[in-house]
Structures are given as C-alpha cells and as structure tokens.
Design a protein around this motif. Structure first.
Motif, PDB file in Angstrom:
ATOM      1  N   THR A   1     -10.910 -16.615   9.334  1.00 52.77           N
ATOM      2  CA  THR A   1      -9.910 -15.570   9.585  1.00 52.77           C
ATOM      3  C   THR A   1     -10.559 -14.422  10.354  1.00 52.77           C
ATOM      4  O   THR A   1     -10.019 -13.923  11.353  1.00 52.77           O
ATOM      5  CB  THR A   1      -9.326 -15.062   8.251  1.00 52.77           C
TER       6      THR A   1
ATOM      7  N   LEU B   1       0.779  -1.216   0.000  1.00 50.68           N
ATOM      8  CA  LEU B   1       0.000   0.000   0.000  1.00 50.68           C
ATOM      9  C   LEU B   1       0.822   1.283   0.000  1.00 50.68           C
ATOM     10  O   LEU B   1       0.398   2.283  -0.531  1.00 50.68           O
ATOM     11  CB  LEU B   1      -0.897   0.016   1.241  1.00 50.68           C
TER      12      LEU B   1
ATOM     13  N   ASP C   1      -5.307 -16.966  -0.665  1.00 49.26           N
ATOM     14  CA  ASP C   1      -4.855 -15.704  -0.081  1.00 49.26           C
ATOM     15  C   ASP C   1      -5.453 -14.611  -0.973  1.00 49.26           C
ATOM     16  O   ASP C   1      -6.486 -14.849  -1.617  1.00 49.26           O
ATOM     17  CB  ASP C   1      -3.316 -15.664  -0.018  1.00 49.26           C
TER      18      ASP C   1
HETATM   19  P1  NAD Z   1      -9.330 -10.352  -0.495  1.00 49.82           P
HETATM   20  O1  NAD Z   1      -8.743 -10.355  -1.845  1.00 49.82           O
HETATM   21  O2  NAD Z   1     -10.596 -11.084  -0.262  1.00 49.82           O
HETATM   22  O3  NAD Z   1      -9.587  -8.845  -0.012  1.00 49.82           O
HETATM   23  C1  NAD Z   1      -8.640  -7.830  -0.052  1.00 49.82           C
HETATM   24  C2  NAD Z   1      -9.430  -6.529  -0.001  1.00 49.82           C
HETATM   25  O4  NAD Z   1      -8.536  -5.462   0.218  1.00 49.82           O
HETATM   26  C3  NAD Z   1     -10.196  -6.210  -1.293  1.00 49.82           C
HETATM   27  O5  NAD Z   1     -11.509  -5.788  -0.983  1.00 49.82           O
HETATM   28  C4  NAD Z   1      -9.417  -5.047  -1.890  1.00 49.82           C
HETATM   29  O6  NAD Z   1     -10.259  -4.161  -2.627  1.00 49.82           O
HETATM   30  C5  NAD Z   1      -8.886  -4.399  -0.625  1.00 49.82           C
HETATM   31  N1  NAD Z   1      -7.724  -3.555  -0.832  1.00 49.82           N
HETATM   32  C6  NAD Z   1      -6.599  -3.821  -1.550  1.00 49.82           C
HETATM   33  N2  NAD Z   1      -5.792  -2.750  -1.524  1.00 49.82           N
HETATM   34  C7  NAD Z   1      -6.421  -1.813  -0.772  1.00 49.82           C
HETATM   35  C8  NAD Z   1      -6.110  -0.485  -0.389  1.00 49.82           C
HETATM   36  N3  NAD Z   1      -5.003   0.102  -0.817  1.00 49.82           N
HETATM   37  N4  NAD Z   1      -6.986   0.179   0.414  1.00 49.82           N
HETATM   38  C9  NAD Z   1      -8.134  -0.388   0.800  1.00 49.82           C
HETATM   39  N5  NAD Z   1      -8.484  -1.622   0.449  1.00 49.82           N
HETATM   40  C10 NAD Z   1      -7.644  -2.322  -0.327  1.00 49.82           C
HETATM   41  O7  NAD Z   1      -8.171 -10.843   0.475  1.00 49.82           O
HETATM   42  P2  NAD Z   1      -8.299 -11.451   1.937  1.00 49.82           P
HETATM   43  O8  NAD Z   1      -8.271 -12.926   1.825  1.00 49.82           O
HETATM   44  O9  NAD Z   1      -9.385 -10.779   2.697  1.00 49.82           O
HETATM   45  O10 NAD Z   1      -6.878 -11.014   2.525  1.00 49.82           O
HETATM   46  C11 NAD Z   1      -6.647  -9.719   3.076  1.00 49.82           C
HETATM   47  C12 NAD Z   1      -5.450  -9.795   3.996  1.00 49.82           C
HETATM   48  O11 NAD Z   1      -5.702 -10.769   4.993  1.00 49.82           O
HETATM   49  C13 NAD Z   1      -4.147 -10.223   3.307  1.00 49.82           C
HETATM   50  O12 NAD Z   1      -3.063  -9.579   3.931  1.00 49.82           O
HETATM   51  C14 NAD Z   1      -4.089 -11.697   3.594  1.00 49.82           C
HETATM   52  O13 NAD Z   1      -2.773 -12.205   3.545  1.00 49.82           O
HETATM   53  C15 NAD Z   1      -4.661 -11.720   4.990  1.00 49.82           C
HETATM   54  N6  NAD Z   1      -5.161 -13.029   5.404  1.00 49.82           N
HETATM   55  C16 NAD Z   1      -6.222 -13.604   4.786  1.00 49.82           C
HETATM   56  C17 NAD Z   1      -6.643 -14.858   5.207  1.00 49.82           C
HETATM   57  C18 NAD Z   1      -7.840 -15.529   4.607  1.00 49.82           C
HETATM   58  O14 NAD Z   1      -8.188 -16.615   5.074  1.00 49.82           O
HETATM   59  N7  NAD Z   1      -8.511 -14.935   3.642  1.00 49.82           N
HETATM   60  C19 NAD Z   1      -5.976 -15.524   6.244  1.00 49.82           C
HETATM   61  C20 NAD Z   1      -4.911 -14.895   6.867  1.00 49.82           C
HETATM   62  C21 NAD Z   1      -4.519 -13.636   6.426  1.00 49.82           C
END
Ligand code: NAD
Length: 420
Positions: A194, A2, A150
């Motif tokens: 999560t 970011l 992810d």
């Molecule tokens: P996802 O793709 O479902 O969602 C990501 C969201 O973030 C999207 O809505 C996107 O529009 C938004 N986003 C991206 N850049 C942005 C910005 N600059 N400002 C505001 N919003 C922004 O992904 P997710 O699975 O929810 O993962 C999100 C985070 O959580 C990651 O860091 C991931 O590694 C972590 N995570 C996810 C899981 C899981 O089970 N999904 C588990 C552990 C950690």
C-alpha cells in the motif's frame, strides 16, 4: 472516523456522491447506473464471544459485496469501535472502483466488526475472528469474495480466517484471504504494498508538477501499516519527513525526523508520541504544516470543509480510504492542491493481494523483486491512465479516477447483460 460530530459526513453518502459525479461525466445510461451503483449483497451477523472472564459478549459484524461484475468481491476487514454498515458499504463501493482503476479482475467488498481490538486479549480476538469468519463463511471463498487486512486487522487474523474456512471445507484453502503471513501462502511485498503504491503515485505527481523529491517536506497523519512504511520509503528516497502522528500524539522536526528510529519507538511503545528528537504539536497543526506532500494515512473524514483551508501542502496523497470529503475536494481545487485519490493512491495493497491470490491458486511463489517490479508497473500505468483523463477532460484527479473505475465496471456490466 476523525472529524467531530458537526463536520462528520456519512462515508456512504460520499461514495454515492462521487459515483454520481463520475456517472454524469461519463454520461452513463440510467440502466447501467441502476445495475452498478448499489451493493449487490449485504450481510449483518451477530458474533457472540466468550470473554476470558467467562461472560459472553455479543458483537456485530458485516460483510458487504458491492460488485462482482469484474470478478470475485475483494476487500479488507476492519475491527474498530466506529465500524457501522454505512462505513462498510462505502469502503466496499470504493473497492469496486479501485480494483477497476488498477485493472485487476476483482469486484469490491469490505467487512468489519464493531469492537475495540485494543481492549481484547489475544484469545478473545481469536474467538471473535473465528466466529465472525464462520458467520460470513457462506458468502466468502477464493472465487466468491476474498477478505484481507484493514485497520486493526493483521496477518495473524487472516491466518485464523483461513484456518476456520479450511476446517469447514475439509481441506486447506489459502486463497480465501490475502495479507496472510508468509509461512501460510502470503506474498512477499504485501505488507509494504500500500505504501509503495502511495510512493509511486506521489512520485509521479511530483514529476508532473515539477517538484523535486530530494529534500521535499512530507507530513504523515497515521503511523500504522500504510503511514509508517510510506514515511520510510520517502525517507529512504531522500525526502524530509517533518511530522508524523498516531492516536497518542503528533511529532514534528523541521530538519526531518529520523524515521527508522521513529519506527523502532513505535514498535517498542506502540506510539510515536515519546520520540525525543522532535516537538509535540496538535493534530490540527500537523495538517496545517507547510510541506510538499501531506499523506493522510489514518481514517475517513480527516480533512473536511472545516480544516481544508488550513492545508498548505502541494500534493495530498490519500493513503487512507476517504480521508478528504467532497467539500474539501472542492476547496483543494480552488487552492490548486493536487490530490491523489484513495482509489488510486492506496491501490498498491489490493494489487499485491491480487498477486498473492494468483500465487496461492497456482501454488507457485514469486521473488520479492518480481512482486515489486510488477506492482510498480501497474501503479505507474494506472497513475498515467488517471492523469490522462485529468488532463484531457479537465477534471480533478478524484473525478478522473472514478470515471476510469466506473467506466470499466460499466463495460463489464454491458458485456454480461442482465440475468435472467
Ligand atoms: P493501521 O491500523 O495499521 O494504522 C492506522 C494508524 O492510524 C494507527 O497508527 C493509528 O494510531 C492511526 N490513527 C488512527 N486515528 C488517528 C488520528 N485521529 N490521528 C492520527 N492517527 C490516527 O491501519 P492501516 O492498514 O495503515 O490503514 C490506514 C488507512 O489506510 C485506512 O484508511 C485503510 O483503509 C487504508 N488502507 C490500508 C491498506 C493496507 O494494506 N493496510 C490498503 C488500502 C487502504
């Protein structure tokens, strides 16, 4: 990632820095450090994909196994234009400590493909996934390394990986990936896990700090899987989610957003930006809102030394991996902001991935209530374990969690010894 180029921090350097802090606090012997600090195996693959136009485009993909000391490597696969080997190494390293913090029998791994999935058709996405899965096939498997979703990877993508692996093996192998659709050996409750873990650890932090959950102001950056479901859980628990964001925009309502309606809009339009009963604010304004809980749920480096001073939350819950840099950690310490580190806060996902793998391997599936109850037990216990180190050793929560994770991996390493 970011942050802007001037503030951007290499996430792998952050991972190494956090390891050193934990190892020093544990007074870990050099021989053990040498064996557990660095990734065990790193694979870079070329992925040629025939596009719908007939043109062949080459993508690059990675799979990194940071540790298999405590069990098979485990970790998600990310599809994003900014994916690079250092990011994957960092994410794999965090997975090792994360699995150890919640005490599940896994090491850490991570994968990624440098691509923009938003620009790919469904057919192109499937061909890319199958070719990537074929390329990493020699090093994955239910007893070796188990991928999961992810950022921008989905249950459907996991199903294609499972199918590719199974076709090569000659029999169905559901346990090779987690986060699969329910109809293909997925676990009930995995999708929400999560966010549930984030909710339980945040609730524990608020109890510890004496902050009531009812009416608490919550701000969520990133309205994807983790962020949107966390917002829903806080909304259902009586908290007031006052702002959320995605890549298209940030919305704010100081009386609280009607989260089910925001989720509906996001599902219909793929963004929260057009939500009517809210004001549009800038991303920097969202992070600076006065609130009880701020949940960065997007990507790495969201909060750095450049903007940490502006944060006015009492608790920062890292649903994302690596959203707060070490410099920002130090600023939060000075400001008295209570941080729930990623390897604890978002560990609910890998915990239910573990449950999914156990169910697949046993061919016996659990009720959703059982999954959620087991998850809550593990998250509450892990939070208490980390909190105890935080209190006893007078260290911040990040260091406390890293100390717990590193200590458990070091213990396994000592017991196994060095081969040959
Ligand atoms: P996802 O793709 O479902 O969602 C990501 C969201 O973030 C999207 O809505 C996107 O529009 C938004 N986003 C991206 N850049 C942005 C910005 N600059 N400002 C505001 N919003 C922004 O992904 P997710 O699975 O929810 O993962 C999100 C985070 O959580 C990651 O860091 C991931 O590694 C972590 N995570 C996810 C899981 C899981 O089970 N999904 C588990 C552990 C950690």
């Amino acid at each position: 990632m970011l942050a802007t180029a001037t503030t951007q921090k290499n996430p792998y350097e952050v991972a190494l820095e956090n390891f050193d802090l934990a190892a020093n606090a544990l007074e870990l012997e050099e021989n053990i450090r040498a064996m557990i600090k660095y990734p065990e195996r790193m694979l870079t693959v070329s992925i040629p994909v025939r596009m719908d136009s007939g043109r062949i485009v080459r993508f690059e993909g990675y799979r990194v196994q940071h540790s298999t000391q405590r069990g098979p490597a485990k970790g998600g696969i990310r599809y994003h234009p900014n994916v690079n080997i250092d990011e994957v190494k960092a994410l794999a390293t965090w997975m090792t400590w994360k699995c150890a913090v919640v005490n599940i029998p896994y090491g850490g791994g991570k994968g990624g493909v440098t691509c923009n999935p938003k620009e790919l058709s469904l057919g192109e996405l499937e061909r890319l996934t199958r070719r990537y899965a074929s390329a990493i096939l020699p090093i994955i498997g239910p007893e070796k390394d188990i991928p999961a979703p992810d950022v921008y990877t989905t249950p459907q993508i996991m199903a294609w990986i499972m199918d590719t692996y199974s076709m090569n093996m000659g029999y169905p192998v559901t346990g090779v990936v987690t986060g699969k659709p329910i109809g293909l050996g997925g676990s009930l409750g995995r999708n929400e896990a999560t966010a549930r873990g984030c909710f339980y650890t945040t609730r524990g932090s608020m109890e510890h700090l004496g902050i009531p959950l009812a009416g608490a102001r919550v701000v969520v950056q990133g309205f994807g899987n983790a962020g949107s479901i966390a917002a829903t859980l806080f909304h259902e628990a009586g908290a007031k989610v006052i702002a959320v964001s995605d890549t298209q925009g940030c919305i704010f309502n100081d009386r609280g957003l009607e989260i089910p309606a925001v989720v509906k809009l996001k599902n219909e339009t793929r963004t929260v930006a057009g939500f009517p009963a809210a004001d549009r604010i800038r991303p920097d304004e969202l992070l600076a809102l006065k609130c009880e809980v701020l949940i960065p749920a997007a990507l790495e480096n969201a909060i750095t030394e450049a903007n940490a001073h502006a944060v006015r939350a009492r608790v920062v819950a890292e649903a994302a991996n690596g959203p707060v840099t070490p410099e920002a950690d130090r600023i939060f310490d000075d400001m008295g902001i209570f941080l729930i580190p990623d390897i604890l806060c978002n560990a609910g996902g890998v915990t239910v991935s573990y449950f999914e793998w156990v169910q697949d391997e046993n061919h016996l599936f659990w009720e959703e209530n059982d999954v959620n109850a087991k998850l809550e037990k593990i998250m509450v216990r892990s939070f208490q374990d980390v909190l105890k180190i935080h209190i006893d050793r007078q260290v911040n929560m990040r260091l406390a969690a890293n100390m717990l994770g590193v200590r458990r991996v070091a213990e396994a390493c000592r017991l196994r010894g060095l081969y040959p």
